[in-house]
Scaffold this motif. Structure first.
Motif, PDB file in Angstrom:
ATOM      1  N   VAL A 143       0.837  -1.197   0.000  1.00 28.26           N
ATOM      2  CA  VAL A 143       0.000   0.000   0.000  1.00 28.26           C
ATOM      3  C   VAL A 143       0.877   1.254   0.000  1.00 28.26           C
ATOM      4  O   VAL A 143       0.593   2.218  -0.711  1.00 28.26           O
ATOM      5  CB  VAL A 143      -0.989  -0.013   1.181  1.00 28.26           C
TER       6      VAL A 143
ATOM      7  N   ARG B  21       0.563   5.683  -7.335  1.00 28.40           N
ATOM      8  CA  ARG B  21      -0.766   6.029  -7.852  1.00 28.40           C
ATOM      9  C   ARG B  21      -1.300   7.350  -7.344  1.00 28.40           C
ATOM     10  O   ARG B  21      -2.085   8.012  -8.021  1.00 28.40           O
ATOM     11  CB  ARG B  21      -1.755   4.918  -7.514  1.00 28.40           C
TER      12      ARG B  21
ATOM     13  N   GLN C 246     -10.995   7.026  -2.911  1.00 26.83           N
ATOM     14  CA  GLN C 246      -9.909   6.292  -3.570  1.00 26.83           C
ATOM     15  C   GLN C 246      -9.028   5.586  -2.541  1.00 26.83           C
ATOM     16  O   GLN C 246      -8.559   4.468  -2.779  1.00 26.83           O
ATOM     17  CB  GLN C 246      -9.080   7.231  -4.442  1.00 26.83           C
TER      18      GLN C 246
ATOM     19  N   ASP D 144     -10.853   2.521  -1.448  1.00 28.52           N
ATOM     20  CA  ASP D 144     -10.736   1.478  -2.471  1.00 28.52           C
ATOM     21  C   ASP D 144      -9.364   0.809  -2.424  1.00 28.52           C
ATOM     22  O   ASP D 144      -9.257  -0.418  -2.549  1.00 28.52           O
ATOM     23  CB  ASP D 144     -10.992   2.056  -3.864  1.00 28.52           C
ATOM     24  N   LEU D 145      -8.311   1.614  -2.254  1.00 25.33           N
ATOM     25  CA  LEU D 145      -6.958   1.057  -2.182  1.00 25.33           C
ATOM     26  C   LEU D 145      -6.839   0.114  -0.983  1.00 25.33           C
ATOM     27  O   LEU D 145      -6.353  -1.008  -1.119  1.00 25.33           O
ATOM     28  CB  LEU D 145      -5.923   2.177  -2.081  1.00 25.33           C
TER      29      LEU D 145
ATOM     30  N   GLU E 193      -8.545  -3.180  -1.570  1.00 26.07           N
ATOM     31  CA  GLU E 193      -7.807  -4.082  -2.469  1.00 26.07           C
ATOM     32  C   GLU E 193      -6.912  -5.028  -1.677  1.00 26.07           C
ATOM     33  O   GLU E 193      -6.590  -6.123  -2.129  1.00 26.07           O
ATOM     34  CB  GLU E 193      -6.924  -3.290  -3.439  1.00 26.07           C
ATOM     35  N   TYR E 194      -6.478  -4.597  -0.496  1.00 25.92           N
ATOM     36  CA  TYR E 194      -5.575  -5.384   0.343  1.00 25.92           C
ATOM     37  C   TYR E 194      -6.267  -5.882   1.614  1.00 25.92           C
ATOM     38  O   TYR E 194      -5.617  -6.134   2.626  1.00 25.92           O
ATOM     39  CB  TYR E 194      -4.339  -4.541   0.695  1.00 25.92           C
ATOM     40  N   GLU E 195      -7.605  -6.009   1.552  1.00 30.71           N
ATOM     41  CA  GLU E 195      -8.411  -6.522   2.656  1.00 30.71           C
ATOM     42  C   GLU E 195      -8.300  -5.649   3.908  1.00 30.71           C
ATOM     43  O   GLU E 195      -8.294  -6.148   5.035  1.00 30.71           O
ATOM     44  CB  GLU E 195      -8.040  -7.971   2.963  1.00 30.71           C
TER      45      GLU E 195
END
Length: 88
Positions: free
Chosen positions: A26, A33, A73, A76-77, A80-82
């Protein structure tokens, strides 16, 4: 009389991740990003009453003094990694 514009509140986002590997990924994603200039702080957060490293969450602390990062955002990030996002 003070005509200065008020400063926006300083925001600190805390992304809570299940393990160190996810937290490190992350941090890398935030730089690539989101263009985070100041490297986020990586913190191990042991769960209450647990001494085992396996029972720890990892926190990625992102300082956002200009409120430049979109919370959705970041949510959401983290997802993505639980993980998830909290703000302070």
């Amino acid at each position: 009389m003070n005509d200065a514009a008020p400063h926006p509140p300083h925001v600190r986002h805390v992304l809570v991740l299940p393990d160190r590997e996810a937290a490190e990924e992350v941090v890398e994603a935030l730089t690539e990003r989101f263009g985070v200039a100041e490297e986020p702080q990586l913190v191990r957060d042991a769960l209450a009453g647990e001494d085992d490293a396996e029972d720890a969450q990892w926190l990625v602390v992102v300082e956002d003094p200009d409120t430049a990062h979109d919370p959705t955002q970041l949510d959401d990030l983290a997802a993505e990694y639980e993980g998830w996002r909290e703000s302070e």
